[in-house]
Motif scaffolding. Sequence first.
Motif, PDB file in Angstrom:
ATOM      1  N   UNK A 109       0.865  -1.064   0.008  1.00 53.71           N
ATOM      2  CA  UNK A 109       0.080   0.094   0.027  1.00 53.71           C
ATOM      3  C   UNK A 109       0.937   1.259  -0.044  1.00 53.71           C
ATOM      4  N   UNK A 110       1.547   1.266  -1.078  1.00 59.48           N
ATOM      5  CA  UNK A 110       2.650   2.420  -1.115  1.00 59.48           C
ATOM      6  C   UNK A 110       2.130   3.976  -0.901  1.00 59.48           C
ATOM      7  N   UNK A 111       0.904   4.388  -1.675  1.00 55.50           N
ATOM      8  CA  UNK A 111       0.355   5.651  -1.692  1.00 55.50           C
ATOM      9  C   UNK A 111      -0.359   5.819  -0.371  1.00 55.50           C
ATOM     10  N   UNK A 112      -1.048   4.987   0.283  1.00 52.16           N
ATOM     11  CA  UNK A 112      -1.468   5.287   1.626  1.00 52.16           C
ATOM     12  C   UNK A 112      -0.178   5.378   2.605  1.00 52.16           C
ATOM     13  N   UNK A 113       0.791   4.546   2.697  1.00 53.17           N
ATOM     14  CA  UNK A 113       1.610   4.880   3.538  1.00 53.17           C
ATOM     15  C   UNK A 113       2.412   5.916   3.451  1.00 53.17           C
ATOM     16  N   UNK A 114       2.915   6.564   2.237  1.00 51.61           N
ATOM     17  CA  UNK A 114       3.518   7.616   1.825  1.00 51.61           C
ATOM     18  C   UNK A 114       2.674   8.932   2.070  1.00 51.61           C
ATOM     19  N   UNK A 115       1.666   8.867   1.919  1.00 49.51           N
ATOM     20  CA  UNK A 115       0.817   9.907   2.279  1.00 49.51           C
ATOM     21  C   UNK A 115       0.675  10.419   3.677  1.00 49.51           C
ATOM     22  N   UNK A 116       0.688   9.271   4.525  1.00 47.04           N
ATOM     23  CA  UNK A 116       0.780   9.379   5.782  1.00 47.04           C
ATOM     24  C   UNK A 116       1.959   9.810   6.561  1.00 47.04           C
ATOM     25  N   UNK A 117       3.136   9.361   5.654  1.00 48.99           N
ATOM     26  CA  UNK A 117       4.336   9.932   6.204  1.00 48.99           C
ATOM     27  C   UNK A 117       4.553  11.291   5.902  1.00 48.99           C
ATOM     28  N   UNK A 118       4.035  11.722   4.947  1.00 49.08           N
ATOM     29  CA  UNK A 118       3.934  13.377   4.347  1.00 49.08           C
ATOM     30  C   UNK A 118       3.291  14.138   5.738  1.00 49.08           C
ATOM     31  N   UNK A 193       2.926   8.567  16.500  1.00 50.57           N
ATOM     32  CA  UNK A 193       1.888   9.181  15.490  1.00 50.57           C
ATOM     33  C   UNK A 193       2.039   8.479  14.138  1.00 50.57           C
ATOM     34  N   UNK A 194       2.939   7.839  13.569  1.00 45.67           N
ATOM     35  CA  UNK A 194       2.764   6.976  12.467  1.00 45.67           C
ATOM     36  C   UNK A 194       2.121   5.685  12.789  1.00 45.67           C
ATOM     37  N   UNK A 195       2.433   5.035  14.120  1.00 46.94           N
ATOM     38  CA  UNK A 195       1.552   3.839  14.275  1.00 46.94           C
ATOM     39  C   UNK A 195       0.136   4.232  14.414  1.00 46.94           C
ATOM     40  N   UNK A 196      -0.356   5.409  15.001  1.00 45.22           N
ATOM     41  CA  UNK A 196      -1.693   5.783  15.084  1.00 45.22           C
ATOM     42  C   UNK A 196      -2.299   5.960  13.735  1.00 45.22           C
ATOM     43  N   UNK A 197      -1.611   6.650  12.918  1.00 45.17           N
ATOM     44  CA  UNK A 197      -2.142   6.944  11.508  1.00 45.17           C
ATOM     45  C   UNK A 197      -2.189   5.631  10.644  1.00 45.17           C
ATOM     46  N   UNK A 198      -1.322   4.746  10.952  1.00 42.55           N
ATOM     47  CA  UNK A 198      -1.427   3.348  10.139  1.00 42.55           C
ATOM     48  C   UNK A 198      -2.717   2.673  10.735  1.00 42.55           C
ATOM     49  N   UNK A 199      -2.756   2.608  12.016  1.00 47.05           N
ATOM     50  CA  UNK A 199      -4.033   1.916  12.710  1.00 47.05           C
ATOM     51  C   UNK A 199      -5.353   2.358  12.240  1.00 47.05           C
ATOM     52  N   UNK A 204      -4.431   0.466   5.702  1.00 48.41           N
ATOM     53  CA  UNK A 204      -3.157   0.045   6.329  1.00 48.41           C
ATOM     54  C   UNK A 204      -3.565  -0.594   7.537  1.00 48.41           C
ATOM     55  N   UNK A 205      -2.741  -1.554   7.744  1.00 47.69           N
ATOM     56  CA  UNK A 205      -3.201  -2.350   9.156  1.00 47.69           C
ATOM     57  C   UNK A 205      -1.728  -3.149   9.580  1.00 47.69           C
ATOM     58  N   UNK A 206      -1.628  -3.276  10.824  1.00 52.69           N
ATOM     59  CA  UNK A 206      -0.482  -3.895  11.487  1.00 52.69           C
ATOM     60  C   UNK A 206      -1.021  -5.260  12.070  1.00 52.69           C
ATOM     61  N   UNK A 207      -0.628  -6.277  11.686  1.00 52.84           N
ATOM     62  CA  UNK A 207      -1.086  -7.451  12.494  1.00 52.84           C
ATOM     63  C   UNK A 207      -0.496  -7.401  13.851  1.00 52.84           C
ATOM     64  N   UNK A 284      10.767   1.118  -6.922  1.00 49.16           N
ATOM     65  CA  UNK A 284      10.712   2.414  -6.599  1.00 49.16           C
ATOM     66  C   UNK A 284       9.881   3.115  -7.368  1.00 49.16           C
ATOM     67  N   UNK A 285       9.282   2.620  -8.225  1.00 46.41           N
ATOM     68  CA  UNK A 285       8.097   3.536  -9.260  1.00 46.41           C
ATOM     69  C   UNK A 285       6.917   3.764  -8.081  1.00 46.41           C
ATOM     70  N   UNK A 286       6.625   4.897  -8.177  1.00 47.60           N
ATOM     71  CA  UNK A 286       5.732   5.656  -7.145  1.00 47.60           C
ATOM     72  C   UNK A 286       4.438   5.585  -7.771  1.00 47.60           C
ATOM     73  N   UNK A 287       3.424   5.577  -6.941  1.00 47.48           N
ATOM     74  CA  UNK A 287       1.939   5.604  -7.427  1.00 47.48           C
ATOM     75  C   UNK A 287       1.655   6.863  -8.155  1.00 47.48           C
ATOM     76  N   UNK A 288       0.686   6.569  -9.223  1.00 50.07           N
ATOM     77  CA  UNK A 288       0.324   7.743  -9.914  1.00 50.07           C
ATOM     78  C   UNK A 288      -0.551   8.820  -9.018  1.00 50.07           C
ATOM     79  N   UNK A 289      -0.199  10.069  -9.293  1.00 47.46           N
ATOM     80  CA  UNK A 289      -0.719  11.312  -8.343  1.00 47.46           C
ATOM     81  C   UNK A 289      -0.021  11.409  -7.142  1.00 47.46           C
TER      82      UNK A 289
END
Length: 353
Positions: A109-118, A193-199, A204-207, A284-289
Amino acid sequence: MSTFIDLLRIHHDEFERQFGNQLSHDSRRAIYAMLSCKTGQQGCSQWICSHCQHDDRLPLSCGHRHCPQCQQRTTSDWLMRQQSKLLPVHYFMVTFTLPSELRPLACSQPKALYQSMFSVAASILKDFARRKHGGEIGFTTVLHTHSRQRNLHPHLHIIVASGSYNKTRNQWHKGKRNYLFNAFALAKVWRARMLDAINQHADLSLANTDTLPTKWVVDCRKVGYGLPALQYLSRYLYRGVLPDKDIIDTSHNSVTFKYKDGQTQATKTRALPTLQFLWLILQHVLPKGLQRVRDYGFLHGNAKRLRVRIQAILLHLFNWKMPEFVATITAKAIRICPCCQHEMKCVGISRTI
């Protein structure tokens, strides 16, 4: 022609058989664009020389941001635009890094994760500045997904201007010369905050969070004063994952490339079978948009009026010369006539349907 594209074209069928089920839609789009770049499949541009009437047709480039042959916005263009935002202050580089345990999320889930990082990194810096100075700061963020060895290694490089602006008092608060924020405190909040954003994110989910390290890495260091700091950041902008000049051998069905070791600064080499090398780069190709470079605070594109106000304050305080505004200029394509060496003119484009 790009060495990487040559390898991709030669080994494309074999690569599809081995890695096809791991390729994302965005990776396939990038592969299609690169394989058709400057081949005539995209269409052609028509050029004519008004001096000797020589005419020519050239195949169009694909324009894809991950294509080694295409660079839509160069580092020099970015530096030119940023000079209108320059302040006479010290700048710091803050680097937020994800632990290796989260790399599977970056694959799935690259787009969701990278948006959360920003969004998380921006909120942390703004909150730290608000608590410290009570004002607004400005910074530029760049997403990188690779390590020096080109393994998947998501992290954000952020250039922060030292100091903040208090809107209520119309006052500039000068930052310290050698200190921005405590890196250990940043890392602690970054993890939480990253763990909160992921959860909280639907995609996104962490087992199991028990396997994650308790300490994450955030680096904060001074990188320069004024323009040199922007030049430092420009090394991280608009460049490919691996430039052709770093590929030193492609024989014997393997690829060897060079890189600089982060600890020793010594130049080292890494060799991989050709198909694994292609996969190493294409992951390393990024998601469109997904926008890879973003400005925040008073450096944001919509904050021009506020930024001019801050520059005027600094002009008065430090007897500083206001930087000239640089308008965004679209680069003009130039071709020299092979017959008479005069400049040719593009008179039309025919695209393949």
